[in-house]
Enzyme design. Structure first.
Site, PDB file in Angstrom:
ATOM      1  N   ASP A  48      17.574 -27.067   8.444  1.00  0.00           N
ATOM      2  CA  ASP A  48      17.628 -28.534   8.500  1.00  0.00           C
ATOM      3  C   ASP A  48      16.630 -29.081   9.506  1.00  0.00           C
ATOM      4  OD1 ASP A  48      19.808 -28.201   6.784  1.00  0.00           O
ATOM      5  OD2 ASP A  48      21.263 -28.349   8.423  1.00  0.00           O
ATOM      6  N   LEU A  88      22.549 -34.943   7.504  1.00  0.00           N
ATOM      7  CA  LEU A  88      22.597 -35.647   8.788  1.00  0.00           C
ATOM      8  C   LEU A  88      21.734 -34.933   9.815  1.00  0.00           C
ATOM      9  CD1 LEU A  88      24.197 -35.751  11.808  1.00  0.00           C
ATOM     10  CD2 LEU A  88      23.623 -37.866  10.610  1.00  0.00           C
ATOM     11  N   TYR A  94      21.952 -24.249  -1.581  1.00  0.00           N
ATOM     12  CA  TYR A  94      22.990 -23.850  -2.533  1.00  0.00           C
ATOM     13  C   TYR A  94      24.232 -23.347  -1.815  1.00  0.00           C
ATOM     14  CZ  TYR A  94      25.181 -20.994  -6.213  1.00  0.00           C
ATOM     15  OH  TYR A  94      26.064 -20.431  -7.102  1.00  0.00           O
ATOM     16  N   GLY A 154      26.541 -31.885   9.237  1.00  0.00           N
ATOM     17  CA  GLY A 154      26.194 -31.981   7.825  1.00  0.00           C
ATOM     18  C   GLY A 154      24.700 -31.787   7.666  1.00  0.00           C
ATOM     19  N   ALA A 203      21.657 -24.971  11.418  1.00  0.00           N
ATOM     20  CA  ALA A 203      20.669 -26.062  11.275  1.00  0.00           C
ATOM     21  C   ALA A 203      19.234 -25.609  11.477  1.00  0.00           C
ATOM     22  CB  ALA A 203      20.984 -27.225  12.218  1.00  0.00           C
ATOM     23  N   TYR A 237      35.883 -29.443   8.474  1.00  0.00           N
ATOM     24  CA  TYR A 237      35.794 -27.986   8.385  1.00  0.00           C
ATOM     25  C   TYR A 237      36.043 -27.364   9.751  1.00  0.00           C
ATOM     26  CZ  TYR A 237      30.907 -28.381  10.098  1.00  0.00           C
ATOM     27  OH  TYR A 237      29.773 -28.649  10.828  1.00  0.00           O
TER      28      TYR A 237
END
Length: 310
Positions: free
Chosen positions: A270, A40, A178, A37, A267, A97
């Site tokens: 992220d 996360l 998005y 996620g 990621a 998923y």
């Protein structure tokens, strides 16, 4: 000691071992199970990047009372994340998923999240408790996915929560991130993102998302639009090209490290966010913080999976 919270959703991830040729021949192979996620991922990399003793990172979400939720909690705690603000909802489950890879190595994602526990994070009875628990935190981080999983009433409660926390001295950091599948239409996403940005002190968007959502012609146009909404510090990530930093009327570009053969770009953004925020919170200037974010992202994309070994 800094107190930081990342709000969002973590899901069970299943990855097929079979490739397209195997599937065409009727072979589907085993599934590898992990979790992932965006909020996360950022929380983990932020916690790893902070100097020892400089702060604590809380992950804020909702999980079920199932064994998969328990495994997630144990894994987050092993990463030194604080989990006392993770709600456990009886009878609920995390979202799920599956990742499939095509013949060219490109990944596609298939989601089952309509009844995920994280969607109930800001239900009416939970919102006041969360507001009280987060009062006095130094930084609150969230993304467009955090917004997208919530129903309209929960999003309204989230805006109120962010406004109260900001009035109390907390800084708000936001990544647009998005994902069209989470929204009824683009207009709904635009309104939610604008309202969140109007409450944010720092934004870490990816230019590709801003083009898809707002038709921004350039990273500079993105920065100008966000400053117009009241965001003071803007870092626009631009994939493999230098990111744009825009702060107090000055703009600069910071290049990343060259990676000749990326293994998995999951990621990348992220981890950049985690590295940037940790370095910035430790007192570095935006350019040094961006270089730290780029260095971390370059390591992450050379290893398969969103969260690389510590």
């Amino acid at each position: 000691m800094l107190r930081i919270a990342s709000l969002g959703e973590c899901m069970i991830e299943l990855s097929e071992s079979a490739g397209p040729n195997d599937r065409a021949a009727g072979g589907y192979g085993a599934m590898q199970r992990t979790f992932g996620g965006d909020s996360l991922n950022t929380a983990v990399y932020l916690a790893r990047s902070l100097p020892k003793g400089a702060g604590e990172v809380h992950y804020v979400t909702a999980l079920g009372d199932d064994p998969f939720s328990a495994e997630m909690l144990a894994a987050w705690q092993a990463e030194k994340l604080k989990t006392d603000l993770v709600a456990r909802l009886p009878g609920k489950l995390p979202g799920l998923y599956i990742i499939r890879t095509d013949a060219a190595g490109e990944r596609t994602f298939h989601y089952w999240r309509s009844a995920a526990a994280a969607r109930d994070l800001l239900q009416a009875e939970a919102a006041p408790r969360l507001a009280a628990a987060l009062a006095g935190f130094d930084l609150i981080y969230l993304s467009g996915i955090t917004l997208g999983i919530l129903d309209a009433d929960s999003r309204e409660r989230l805006y109120g929560l962010l406004a109260r926390l900001r009035q109390g001295g907390s800084r708000i950091a936001f990544d647009t991130n998005y994902r069209p599948r989470l929204w009824q239409d683009r207009a709904e996403a635009q309104e939610a993102v604008r309202r969140t940005l109007s409450l944010a002190d720092l934004a870490l968007p990816t230019h590709e998302d801003e083009v898809a959502l707002f038709d921004d012609a350039s990273p500079e146009a993105t920065a100008e639009r966000l400053h117009g909404l009241g965001v003071r510090e803007v870092i626009v990530k631009c994939g493999g090209t230098p990111c744009l930093i825009s702060l107090e009327g000055k703009q600069s570009r910071v290049a990343g490290e060259t990676v000749a053969h990326p293994v998995d770009t999951t990621a990348a953004g992220d981890s950049f966010n985690g590295g940037y925020l940790a370095t910035r919170l430790n007192g570095a200037d935006p350019e040094e913080s961006a270089r730290a974010g780029h260095r971390l992202a370059a390591r992450v994309i050379q290893t398969k999976g969103a969260i690389i070994p510590a």
